[in-house]
Design an enzyme around this catalytic site. Structure first.
Site, mmCIF file in Angstrom:
data_model
loop_
_atom_site.group_PDB
_atom_site.id
_atom_site.type_symbol
_atom_site.label_atom_id
_atom_site.label_comp_id
_atom_site.label_asym_id
_atom_site.label_seq_id
_atom_site.Cartn_x
_atom_site.Cartn_y
_atom_site.Cartn_z
ATOM 1 N N THR A 1 114.179 -73.314 -54.443
ATOM 2 C CA THR A 1 115.243 -72.387 -54.052
ATOM 3 C C THR A 1 115.962 -73.016 -52.859
ATOM 4 O OG1 THR A 1 115.729 -70.120 -53.338
ATOM 5 C CG2 THR A 1 113.642 -71.051 -52.577
ATOM 6 N N THR A 2 117.012 -72.354 -52.376
ATOM 7 C CA THR A 2 117.770 -72.939 -51.261
ATOM 8 C C THR A 2 116.853 -73.078 -50.041
ATOM 9 O OG1 THR A 2 119.571 -71.567 -52.096
ATOM 10 C CG2 THR A 2 119.962 -72.756 -50.044
ATOM 11 N N HIS B 1 117.477 -64.249 -47.672
ATOM 12 C CA HIS B 1 116.482 -65.209 -48.147
ATOM 13 C C HIS B 1 115.078 -64.760 -47.793
ATOM 14 C CE1 HIS B 1 114.808 -68.799 -49.830
ATOM 15 N NE2 HIS B 1 116.003 -69.113 -50.251
ATOM 16 N N HIS C 1 124.392 -67.584 -58.140
ATOM 17 C CA HIS C 1 124.450 -68.952 -57.609
ATOM 18 C C HIS C 1 124.639 -69.894 -58.788
ATOM 19 C CE1 HIS C 1 122.295 -72.188 -54.909
ATOM 20 N NE2 HIS C 1 123.411 -72.632 -55.444
ATOM 21 N N HIS D 1 119.857 -71.831 -63.827
ATOM 22 C CA HIS D 1 119.754 -70.405 -64.199
ATOM 23 C C HIS D 1 121.126 -69.846 -64.591
ATOM 24 C CE1 HIS D 1 120.470 -70.205 -59.889
ATOM 25 N NE2 HIS D 1 119.210 -70.322 -59.543
ATOM 26 N N ASP E 1 120.183 -64.124 -60.084
ATOM 27 C CA ASP E 1 119.879 -65.452 -60.646
ATOM 28 C C ASP E 1 118.615 -65.468 -61.509
ATOM 29 O OD1 ASP E 1 121.994 -66.370 -59.160
ATOM 30 O OD2 ASP E 1 120.770 -67.438 -57.686
ATOM 31 N N HIS E 2 117.583 -64.744 -61.049
ATOM 32 C CA HIS E 2 116.305 -64.887 -61.741
ATOM 33 C C HIS E 2 116.226 -64.149 -63.068
ATOM 34 C CE1 HIS E 2 114.955 -67.733 -59.047
ATOM 35 N NE2 HIS E 2 114.723 -66.936 -58.022
ATOM 36 N N GLY F 1 117.285 -61.269 -53.716
ATOM 37 C CA GLY F 1 117.118 -61.584 -55.136
ATOM 38 C C GLY F 1 115.692 -61.447 -55.611
ATOM 39 N N ARG G 1 113.656 -69.883 -72.174
ATOM 40 C CA ARG G 1 113.624 -70.026 -73.634
ATOM 41 C C ARG G 1 114.956 -70.510 -74.201
ATOM 42 N NH1 ARG G 1 109.408 -67.472 -76.532
ATOM 43 N NH2 ARG G 1 107.574 -67.948 -75.306
HETATM 44 N N1 PXP Z 1 121.012 -65.884 -49.725
HETATM 45 C C1 PXP Z 1 121.166 -67.165 -50.127
HETATM 46 C C2 PXP Z 1 122.246 -67.970 -49.494
HETATM 47 C C3 PXP Z 1 120.357 -67.724 -51.129
HETATM 48 O O1 PXP Z 1 120.527 -69.002 -51.501
HETATM 49 C C4 PXP Z 1 119.381 -66.915 -51.735
HETATM 50 C C5 PXP Z 1 118.541 -67.472 -52.844
HETATM 51 O O2 PXP Z 1 119.328 -67.747 -53.945
HETATM 52 C C6 PXP Z 1 119.271 -65.583 -51.302
HETATM 53 C C7 PXP Z 1 120.077 -65.093 -50.283
HETATM 54 C C8 PXP Z 1 118.275 -64.652 -51.914
HETATM 55 O O3 PXP Z 1 116.994 -65.087 -51.581
HETATM 56 P P1 PXP Z 1 115.742 -64.372 -52.261
HETATM 57 O O4 PXP Z 1 115.818 -64.657 -53.720
HETATM 58 O O5 PXP Z 1 114.584 -65.010 -51.577
HETATM 59 O O6 PXP Z 1 115.887 -62.901 -51.951
#
Ligand code: PXP
Length: 238
Positions: A100-101, A191, A43, A50, A9-10, A213, A18
């Site tokens: 974030t989530t 996460h 996501h 994003h 995502d990032h 992520g 941009r």
């Molecule tokens: N799992 C879920 C369900 C998430 O929502 C996220 C963040 O998008 C991640 C894992 C990854 O988390 P992190 O970016 O902190 O590694």
């Protein structure tokens, strides 16, 4: 030996800063595969902050490893999932104001609504995972939905500041993991996992996949994407 799911995502976050076309998260997905990722996570948020619809379509088309689509319980995103057919959907709670989530799904409160979404996705042959806190009553309700997997939220462990709190949060994760696997659920976790805190999580009995992520993307900015993924893969592969 857990599998490594890489959340890209990032890479899209940098592109959207941009509103241009670089860096392309699809390139990152390919490099993640070369670095040893076992699956790619994107996501598709309702606010499209994003990942964009085009990213989901292309990642599905180009990647040879499995695709995990994170999404809210939303009719619009469900329609997209049914069209793109990712290998796995992970249902997450989503609030527009969050960075974030934050927190897992409340399966107990939203059982009927979640069931409707799960049934649609599973009916199309998609594996469904529910992102939930390490809370045994939530895991029990997840099992009643007959999903394949749960992803246990490791954020409280990752955020713990003192050794005592780290141990408390770790024990909760271990207990939740044990409970989930005893219920016949596949155990994913994720996460806030980093190069420093991931080892103990990878050691939890029965853990199937770790989804990571932010830490990988942060490392990739400095050392390159493929190397960042390879280093994380080495850490989770005990
Ligand atoms: N799992 C879920 C369900 C998430 O929502 C996220 C963040 O998008 C991640 C894992 C990854 O988390 P992190 O970016 O902190 O590694």
């Amino acid at each position: 030996m857990p599998l490594l799911g890489v959340n890209i995502d990032h890479v899209a976050t940098i592109r959207q800063a941009r509103r241009t076309n670089e860096p392309d998260p699809i390139h990152a997905a390919v490099l993640a595969e070369i670095g040893g990722a076992d699956s790619i996570t994107v996501h598709l948020r309702e606010d499209r902050r994003h990942i964009q619809d085009r990213d989901v379509r292309l990642v599905r088309e180009i990647c040879r490893v499995g695709i995990n689509l994170e999404m809210a319980v939303s009719d619009e995103i469900t329609r997209i999932a049914l069209n793109v057919l990712p290998d796995q959907v992970t249902l997450v709670p989503e609030r527009r104001e969050e960075v974030t989530t934050e927190g897992g799904l409340d399966v107990k409160t939203h059982f009927a609504r979640i069931r409707q979404c799960v049934d649609q996705l599973q009916g199309a042959g998609i594996t469904v995972s529910l992102f939930i806190d390490p809370d045994l009553s939530q895991i029990e309700r997840a099992r009643e939905l007959k999903v394949t997997a749960v992803e246990i939220h490791t954020g409280a462990y990752a955020d713990a500041k003192t050794q005592r709190d780290i141990e408390i949060q770790y024990d909760k994760l271990r207990e939740a993991g044990q409970f989930a696997t005893a219920q016949g659920l596949r155990l994913n976790m994720g996460h806030g996992l980093t190069y420093r805190n991931v080892r103990r999580i990878a050691e939890i009995q029965g853990v199937y996949e770790l989804n990571i992520g932010h830490s990988i993307i942060s490392q990739a900015v400095l050392v390159g994407f493929e190397r960042a993924v390879r280093e994380m893969k080495q850490l989770v592969t005990l």
